[in-house]
Each structure stands twice: as C-alpha cells, then as structure tokens.
Enzyme design. Structure first.
Site, PDB file in Angstrom:
ATOM      1  N   ASP A   1       0.861  -1.191   0.000  1.00 30.34           N
ATOM      2  CA  ASP A   1       0.000   0.000   0.000  1.00 30.34           C
ATOM      3  C   ASP A   1       0.897   1.240   0.000  1.00 30.34           C
ATOM      4  O   ASP A   1       1.589   1.500   0.980  1.00 30.34           O
ATOM      5  CB  ASP A   1      -0.886  -0.070   1.257  1.00 30.34           C
TER       6      ASP A   1
ATOM      7  N   ASP B   1      -3.961   3.889   2.614  1.00 31.54           N
ATOM      8  CA  ASP B   1      -5.409   3.702   2.806  1.00 31.54           C
ATOM      9  C   ASP B   1      -5.761   2.267   3.225  1.00 31.54           C
ATOM     10  O   ASP B   1      -6.932   1.908   3.300  1.00 31.54           O
ATOM     11  CB  ASP B   1      -6.192   4.097   1.531  1.00 31.54           C
TER      12      ASP B   1
ATOM     13  N   GLU C   1      -7.249 -20.216 -16.663  1.00 29.82           N
ATOM     14  CA  GLU C   1      -7.754 -20.841 -15.441  1.00 29.82           C
ATOM     15  C   GLU C   1      -8.815 -21.832 -15.892  1.00 29.82           C
ATOM     16  O   GLU C   1      -9.900 -21.452 -16.313  1.00 29.82           O
ATOM     17  CB  GLU C   1      -8.380 -19.811 -14.498  1.00 29.82           C
TER      18      GLU C   1
ATOM     19  N   ASP D   1      -9.366 -15.658 -16.655  1.00 31.30           N
ATOM     20  CA  ASP D   1     -10.262 -16.096 -15.589  1.00 31.30           C
ATOM     21  C   ASP D   1     -11.305 -17.089 -16.117  1.00 31.30           C
ATOM     22  O   ASP D   1     -11.807 -16.937 -17.228  1.00 31.30           O
ATOM     23  CB  ASP D   1     -10.963 -14.837 -15.049  1.00 31.30           C
TER      24      ASP D   1
ATOM     25  N   ASP E   1      -1.795  -1.159  -3.855  1.00 35.70           N
ATOM     26  CA  ASP E   1      -2.058  -0.415  -5.089  1.00 35.70           C
ATOM     27  C   ASP E   1      -0.914  -0.594  -6.079  1.00 35.70           C
ATOM     28  O   ASP E   1       0.106  -1.222  -5.771  1.00 35.70           O
ATOM     29  CB  ASP E   1      -2.285   1.074  -4.771  1.00 35.70           C
TER      30      ASP E   1
ATOM     31  N   ASN F   1      -0.180   4.474  -0.431  1.00 33.66           N
ATOM     32  CA  ASN F   1      -0.796   5.743  -0.016  1.00 33.66           C
ATOM     33  C   ASN F   1      -1.510   5.687   1.333  1.00 33.66           C
ATOM     34  O   ASN F   1      -2.286   6.577   1.671  1.00 33.66           O
ATOM     35  CB  ASN F   1      -1.749   6.264  -1.112  1.00 33.66           C
TER      36      ASN F   1
HETATM   37  C1  GLC Z   1     -11.666 -17.102 -10.617  1.00 35.01           C
HETATM   38  C2  GLC Z   1     -10.844 -16.261  -9.699  1.00 35.01           C
HETATM   39  C3  GLC Z   1     -11.666 -15.977  -8.480  1.00 35.01           C
HETATM   40  C4  GLC Z   1     -12.889 -15.207  -8.910  1.00 35.01           C
HETATM   41  C5  GLC Z   1     -13.675 -15.993  -9.941  1.00 35.01           C
HETATM   42  C6  GLC Z   1     -14.762 -15.184 -10.583  1.00 35.01           C
HETATM   43  O1  GLC Z   1     -11.912 -18.358 -10.079  1.00 35.01           O
HETATM   44  O2  GLC Z   1      -9.630 -16.891  -9.409  1.00 35.01           O
HETATM   45  O3  GLC Z   1     -10.955 -15.294  -7.504  1.00 35.01           O
HETATM   46  O4  GLC Z   1     -13.699 -14.956  -7.798  1.00 35.01           O
HETATM   47  O5  GLC Z   1     -12.854 -16.451 -10.961  1.00 35.01           O
HETATM   48  O6  GLC Z   1     -14.254 -14.251 -11.465  1.00 35.01           O
END
Ligand code: GLC
Length: 533
Positions: free
Chosen positions: A21, A25, A259, A194, A29, A23
């Site tokens: 972090d 908060d 993924e 993803d 970031d 800044n």
């Molecule tokens: C993937 C990501 C996970 C996210 C999901 C929905 O599994 O690794 O963190 O919540 O997709 O996008």
C-alpha cells in the site's frame, strides 16, 4: 531448438489489494507494486501476473469488472498501469494482466443497458432466458437470477452480481478482443484468463445430468449432485482459445494462461490438440491438493508429462488466491516447503508462485460471517468443521491477507490504522526482512533455487526423464539440454536416505547435510540434491 519465452519463464502472482500500500489507505495499489519490483526481480522471477485492478465495484475484489479500460481508484490510474508495464520491462521482466472474459460486474454499463429491456441495443449481450434450466453456478445453488426490469432470468457462472456475457453475439467477442488489444498495445506481455472454460455454454441450454458428486474439486467443478456437462468445456471454448492466441500474436510472442477447472485431458485441449496453437499455458489444479509423498509426485508428473509433452509446457502451481496456501497443507513445516519448491523449480514446467509463498505465509483462520469475500456468506448455515474436513477453503480472505514485509506496523504493508484484511500475527517471524538475514530461511532457499534455475537452461527448458529404482519416498529425475545433464534427487521422508547412482559432482544442496560422494548420494530428511552427470 529454442522454446518460446513463455514456456521457460517463471511467474510471481500478485494479489494487488494485499501486496503493498503506497498511499496509506490500507489497500495495496499499483504504485506499491512498483516499489517492490526490485524485490521480485531479486527473487529471480521473470514474469509477474497481477490479479485485476480494473474499474470495479469490488464485490468480488476486481473479478467483477465495470470498465476494462480503466483502473479502479483504490489501485491507481491508467498512468500508473502504464508506468507499471514500463518499470517491469526496464528490469528485464514481463507482466501479465488478468482478463475476466466470462462475465462483467452487474454494474457494468453494458449490463445495465441489457437489463433495461428486451429490445435495447445490448439486449443480447448477456445470457437471458424466460425460464431457467437446472444449471448450478460454480459457487453452488441455482445460477439463474431474475431481473424484474426485463421479466427474465440472467445466467451467472459464478456469483449473482457477475452476469455472464453472451459470446455467441459477434459484437461481444469483437469488443472483448479489442479490450485485449488495448492492453497489448500498452505493452502487456500476456494474460491470465479467468474461468476460461465456462465462457461458452450449450447453445440449446440442455439440463445438466445428475451425479453423486457432492462438492466441486479443483479438477472438476461438477458437484452439488450435478455434472457440469453443458455449462462448460463446450467445443466453442476450445476454438476461442485458438482465436485468442491469434489476437495476442498480432503483438508477437505473448503469454496466455487459462484458469481451467477441469480434468487434465480437457486442460490440455485448451492448449491445443496436436500443436500448441491454443492457450500457451493452462493451469492444472489437481496439484493444488497435492500430497507430500514421492509416490504422489511420481504419478502427478508422469501423467503431466504424458499430457504436456513438448511442444506443450505444464504449469506447476501450489497456491493461489482461491485455495489453501501450500505451507498450510504442509502443517507449516518450512523444511517440507523448501522441498516442494525445489521440485517446482526443477521439474519441466513453468513455476507459478503466489505472493508470500516464498516466505511461508500461511492461511489466517477467519470467521465466515464477517468475511469480506462474498462466498462464505452463502455457507454460514453449515458448521465450519465440515469444510475443514472436506479440505475446502470457503473464505478466501484467509489466503489474501497483506504481504508480510517486516516487523513494523501492519508488517510494513501499510501505514493505515486498519488494513483491508488483518495481517497474519505470525508476521513477527514470517516476513521478508527477517528471512533475508537468515541464510537458512525459506526465502533464501527460494532465491538460490531460482538462481540455479535461471543459470542453467537444462533446468529451464531441457528434456525430462524419471530416474526410478530409488528407496521409498525418494523422487529422482534427469534434466538434459545440449550435452548438459542434471540429476535431481528429492527426499520426501523425514528420515535420511542413501541413494546409489553414477554422477559427476553435487552442484546444489537443499540442506547442509545433503552430500554426494563416489556413487552414493546421502539425502537428509526432506533433503534434496542436484548432481551433474
Ligand atoms: C476465478 C478467480 C476468483 C474469482 C472468480 C470469478 O476463479 O480466481 O478469484 O472470484 O474467478 O471471477
């Protein structure tokens, strides 16, 4: 024959909210990441993957995007993102962004428009039906959600605020490809993709069949008594892998890592059938639930080598933002973690390490009912021990706590009074600064392993062969390239083992007791050796 960079690289995965972090908060970031780039370079990693920092209401902490071309203010600005790319490249490293192609946030203007009527220009940008079929979402329960504005149901593969885009609509595909181009033009070296295998659904929305499987597993999302036959892994998704590969290659050699929650043959299909002309890499998640035995890894690697033989390349990953941290599975035993990573960095594959894994950051047990992660709130009805017994991480906050840099306030992660998630109290001894000073720490072991990997192309890109016939719980393999051969020996047992083989000399010792002379290699308990031959 040289292989493309994305097949011999090493990936360090940052969860930007928790890395650094800048800044004060309490939230990590982009400028924080920039401050720590030298650290990642000095560890020896060649590529960085950051989880998303695009505009988002943060209901799923960035995996719910509301504008793919902007940065969420808590993370910084578009200029910060460009600076990050530039600073990474200055250090000779590469950077991979996280693209969520399957769904947007419910707050994305496209969805707001799509939901508003059945006739608006974006009406079929999402998946709408008058009547739901029987499909369950990946997080459990019905994945169809009613929108009164349209009097119809929209489909969510994940959570109710993450509506799936309709990729059968050419404009959607075109727009998403242009978003990829937007970032490629800015210089990113590729993307982590993803939930890639859920992007296309069955065109006829046929009901999913019954199965006795209770809970989804990292290699099969079927569960809750339903086989996810029609809601993922559709032929069009394999095609999409190839099309996306072409889009990224308009910009040269770019990395794409999917993924893919599926069995290994399906994971491999996303990389291509005969040729690696789909995604350049794909995660194989069975290993997230690894067992710490030589027998387990002999079988795992053997099967991976069958599926991901050259010109394919596997990825070795033991922790991520959704599942238990690897050291937690090892009972927080640092000796075991060292051996696990020795395997990860010497086997044929691209290693992917989750931030903090290099210092042995562990899960922080946190209650479900106060979780910031939305998933555990779906499961507060069930007692916690059931999930622990089933080895399921429901509350993902537990693996996303702030990076432990030093012994200062908030482990040096932030100067804020309160950080977005609590810092693990073990930061007093598990932190970068203290471990840097300790020659025998996990951190320094990771560094020397990475150094060995980076200095020896036979390890990065050489051929792979098992050496069998060793005592129980000892794993051995050979890596060779251009006349150079390394023998890697790993002892998964707590007791020392002697191994007989021909070799030249030891070139890497995991512990000081690992030794080799004549035709005998002496492996300490949880020890490891690399020998030349
Ligand atoms: C993937 C990501 C996970 C996210 C999901 C929905 O599994 O690794 O963190 O919540 O997709 O996008």
């Amino acid at each position: 024959m040289s292989i493309p960079w994305y097949h011999k690289t090493s990936i360090y995965h940052i969860y930007p909210r928790s890395f650094m972090d800048s800044n004060g908060d309490g939230i990590g970031d982009i400028q924080g990441i920039i401050q720590k780039l030298d650290y990642i370079r000095d560890l020896g990693f060649e590529a960085i993957w950051s989880s998303p920092f695009f505009s988002s209401p943060q209901a799923d902490f960035g995996y719910d995007v509301s504008d793919y071309r902007k940065i969420s203010p808590e993370f910084g600005t578009l200029d910060d993102a460009s600076q990050l790319i530039e600073e990474v490249h200055k250090r000779g490293m590469r950077i991979i962004f996280d693209l969520v192609l399957n769904h947007t946030s419910i707050e994305h203007p496209w969805f707001i428009e799509s939901r508003s009527s059945k006739t608006n220009p974006k009406a079929d940008w999402y998946i709408w039906r008058d009547k739901p079929n029987n499909w369950n979402s990946m997080t459990g329960g019905n994945g169809w959600h009613y929108a009164k504005e349209r009097g119809q149901y929209y489909w969510c593969s994940f959570l109710s605020f993450q509506p799936d885009l309709n990729w059968r609509k050419p404009e959607v595909k075109q727009t998403m490809f242009d978003i990829a181009r937007f970032w490629l033009q800015k210089g990113v070296d590729g993307f982590r993709l993803d939930i890639f295998n859920t992007i296309y659904k069955d065109a006829e929305f046929r009901n999913n069949p019954f199965t006795f499987k209770l809970a989804p597993t990292p290699d099969d999302p079927s569960g809750y008594f339903q086989k996810a036959q029609y809601s993922q892994d559709q032929p069009e998704s394999f095609e999409l892998a190839k099309e996306l590969r072409q889009v990224t290659e308009e910009y040269g050699e770019r990395l794409t890592v999917g993924e893919i929650t599926a069995k290994r043959n399906i994971v491999r299909k996303f990389a291509g059938e005969e040729k690696n002309d789909g995604l350049t890499l794909a995660f194989d998640f069975e290993m997230l639930e690894f067992k710490f035995t030589a027998e387990y890894f002999r079988k795992l690697i053997g099967d991976i080598e069958t599926h991901f033989h050259p010109p394919f390349m596997p990825v070795y990953v033991f922790s991520n933002l959704d599942k238990r941290r690897s050291i937690h599975r090892l009972g927080d035993d640092v000796r075991k973690a060292k051996l696990l990573h020795m395997l990860q960095f010497t086997v044929r594959g691209v290693p992917c390490m989750y931030y903090g894994e290099e210092i042995g950051m562990s899960n922080l047990k946190l209650p479900f009912n106060t979780a910031l992660d939305p998933i555990p709130h779906k499961y507060t009805f069930a007692p916690r021990f059931i999930f622990d017994m089933l080895d399921i991480t429901v509350n993902r906050d537990e693996v996303r706590t702030p990076m432990q840099w030093n012994t200062e306030k908030n482990a040096g992660f932030s100067t804020a009074e309160k950080t977005w998630l609590p810092v693990h109290p073990n930061y007093i001894h598990v932190n970068v600064e203290s471990e840097s000073k300790d020659e025998d720490s996990l951190l320094n072991t990771i560094k020397s392993l990475m150094k060995f990997r980076n200095e020896n192309s036979a390890i990065k890109e050489g051929s792979f062969e098992f050496i069998d016939g060793f005592p129980a719980n000892v794993l051995g393999f050979k890596r060779s390239l251009n006349g150079q051969t390394f023998l890697v020996l790993l002892n998964f047992d707590e007791t020392a083992k002697d191994v007989h083989l021909k070799f030249e000399k030891p070139v890497f010792r995991l512990t000081v007791q690992d030794e080799a002379q004549g035709e005998t290699a002496h492996l300490n308990g949880f020890g490891g050796l690399i020998l030349t031959a």
